[in-house]
Scaffold this active site. Structure first.
Site, short mmCIF file in Angstrom:
data_model
loop_
_atom_site.label_atom_id
_atom_site.label_comp_id
_atom_site.label_asym_id
_atom_site.label_seq_id
_atom_site.Cartn_x
_atom_site.Cartn_y
_atom_site.Cartn_z
N HIS A 286 5.14 -1.58 9.20
CA HIS A 286 5.07 -0.11 9.11
C HIS A 286 6.26 0.47 8.34
O HIS A 286 6.23 1.63 7.96
CB HIS A 286 5.00 0.48 10.52
CG HIS A 286 3.69 0.18 11.20
ND1 HIS A 286 2.69 1.10 11.32
CD2 HIS A 286 3.21 -0.96 11.75
CE1 HIS A 286 1.65 0.55 11.93
NE2 HIS A 286 1.95 -0.71 12.20
N ASP B 247 11.30 5.64 3.91
CA ASP B 247 10.34 5.64 5.01
C ASP B 247 9.12 4.84 4.60
O ASP B 247 8.68 4.94 3.45
CB ASP B 247 9.92 7.08 5.34
CG ASP B 247 9.74 7.29 6.82
OD1 ASP B 247 9.39 6.32 7.51
OD2 ASP B 247 9.95 8.42 7.30
#
Ligand code: F6P
Length: 486
Positions: free
Chosen positions: A157, A364
């Protein structure tokens, strides 16, 4: 196929409870529907004397949720230690924050081995295991050592950094070799995938062809699966949530003033210091904007036992109070700063109330807040997303106002542009982003990965590797590109 999904953090799906972390919140609705067994940490620890790992099992939609007590002697070294003080900073390209001891590494490996043993009780002849995130890089190889032959998939992720950065993690070679026990490895973006393949070629000397690599474990396919949200459901939630008491109170308190919103875990990867500095710069250089816009920054405390997180929390609290002290008035607080979590329902309503969403991480993996902010908007009067070009979401949401989170002046200018953007431009940008969200939902992400996992042993390298496509040209891409809509 009997799917077993594994992640460190799981979600019990209690409506209106604060959600912890993007992964657990994103997985909940799809795992619930799929009938999978979802296995993760209970958040409690237990001494190692019990023979069988202790699991609390409850129904979850059409499947089940199994929450394991992890071994007390190794939990700290695994979670706060190797996972979040060595891997997390490296994955987010913060080599300066990597802290790793040999004990922490051994604890990380122990917890991976413990999880592998615990998973055996959920194994059936037609099982497939889908492991999530950096907490369990070595779990696949532990499962193979226990004789598990079924398909093993892994999805990361977070970002995957450049080779020189991951080489700063002790035992990187051993860990990445162990990752090749997975039949399928998924990343959020083409850059992450390329960085990983570059490591395999340059450091491990492996040949990569069409996203496929052969190791002592057999073939592994490496591909891109950008995670999405359920935009329709989120939009409905947001429309309903405007009458939630918290949301109504917020609206009443604004007295017609505009609102910018930021919602993040309190983490150094989220670029919070730079964001607050950008608002400070904006109010300093454009004083006419004082009293016309305030920032609601929700920063949910996270991993507080780790020094870097404690330091950040103190630094942010000081900075916010300094900015409020300098720009505030007796009846105006520039930054409303909250250190607590909110349910998804309330967040959806807060996003819809804000004219600007600021999502400016330094790095991110994807950032689902960016996608949720877009989905939550009123189609007749949508807000503007100011998005870091270093969030995975920027690949798809390329009609947001893309910013460099290290450029404080640039961010200050872009936030001001967002605040004054005409309705017609807001609508065009928002519609283009909604189309992308609808084309790449969480349901599609889940189904694509599971399909590829099912095929991974019979046809490991086909049909087509899912390497990221370059974003389609669009005239409104970024204010920084110099191309503007008139
Ligand atoms: O990939 C990032 C992630 O695993 C997400 O679930 C979430 O954003 C965060 O990290 C959760 O971290 P923690 O479980 O340590 O609070």
């Amino acid at each position: 196929m009997n799917l077993v999904v594994v992640s460190n953090r799981v979600s019990r799906g209690k409506a209106n409870e604060p959600m912890t972390g993007g992964l657990a919140a994103a997985l909940l609705p799809v795992v619930e529907k799929s009938g999978a067994i979802w296995v993760g940490s209970s958040g409690r620890v237990r001494d190692g004397s019990q023979k069988e790992p202790f699991a609390e099992i409850e129904a979850l939609g059409a499947g089940a949720l199994a929450m394991l007590d992890l071994p007390a002697a190794h939990y700290g070294g695994y979670y706060e230690g190797f996972a979040n003080s060595a891997l997390w900073p490296a994955l987010h390209s913060r080599s300066d924050l990597i802290r790793a001891s040999q004990e922490d590494y051994l604890s990380y490996r122990e917890v991976n081995a413990f999880m592998a043993r615990a998973l055996l009780r959920f194994q059936k002849p037609d099982s497939a295991f889908w492991i999530q995130d950096y907490h369990f890089l070595a779990l696949g190889s532990e499962l193979r050592d226990l004789g598990v032959t079924q398909p093993l998939g892994f999805f990361l992720h977070t970002p995957w950094p450049a080779r020189a950065v991951i080489e700063g993690v002790p035992h990187h070679r051993e860990l990445i070799e162990a990752m090749l026990a997975y039949d399928l490895i998924g990343f959020q973006t083409g850059d992450d995938c390329e960085n990983f393949l570059d490591y395999l070629r340059s450091e491990l000397g492996l040949e990569v062809a069409d996203g496929c690599v052969t190791s002592r474990f057999g073939k592994t396919r490496v591909a891109v699966f950008p995670i999405g949200i359920d935009p329709g459901k989120f939009a409905q939630q947001a429309a309903k949530a405007v009458s939630h008491p918290d949301v109504s109170r917020l609206r009443r308190s604004l007295h017609g003033e505009k609102l910018a919103i930021g919602v993040d875990r309190l983490d150094y990867s989220k670029g919070l210091i730079n964001r607050i500095n950008a608002f400070d710069r904006m109010w300093t250089t454009q004083p006419q904007l004082a009293r016309t816009v305030s920032l609601l920054q929700i920063a949910t405390p996270s991993r507080g036992a780790i020094e870097a997180y404690g330091n950040l929390q103190n630094e942010l609290a000081k900075l916010v109070s300094d900015v409020n002290g300098r720009h505030g008035e007796v009846d105006w607080t520039p930054i409303r700063y909250l250190n607590k979590g909110f349910s998804q329902t309330v967040l959806a309503g807060l996003y819809r109330t804000a004219q600007v969403g600021v999502v400016t991480p330094l790095h991110d993996g994807m950032n689902l807040v960016a996608k949720e902010y877009v989905a939550a908007q009123n189609p007749d009067d949508p807000g503007v997303l100011v998005l870091s070009k270093f969030a995975g979401a920027a690949n798809e949401l390329d009609t947001a106002l893309l910013v460099n989170p290290n450029d404080i002046d640039g961010m200050a200018r872009t936030i001001a542009i967002a605040l004054s953007m005409p309705l017609v431009e807001r609508c065009m940008r928002w519609e283009a982003m909604m189309e992308k969200l609808q084309a790449s939902t969480i349901q599609g992400w889940f189904a694509d990965f599971v399909d590829a996992l099912q095929q991974s042993q019979s046809d490991p390298c086909g049909p087509e590797p899912l390497l990221a496509e370059p974003p389609a040209p669009w005239p409104l891409r970024s204010v920084n590109s110099g191309v503007r809509y008139h």
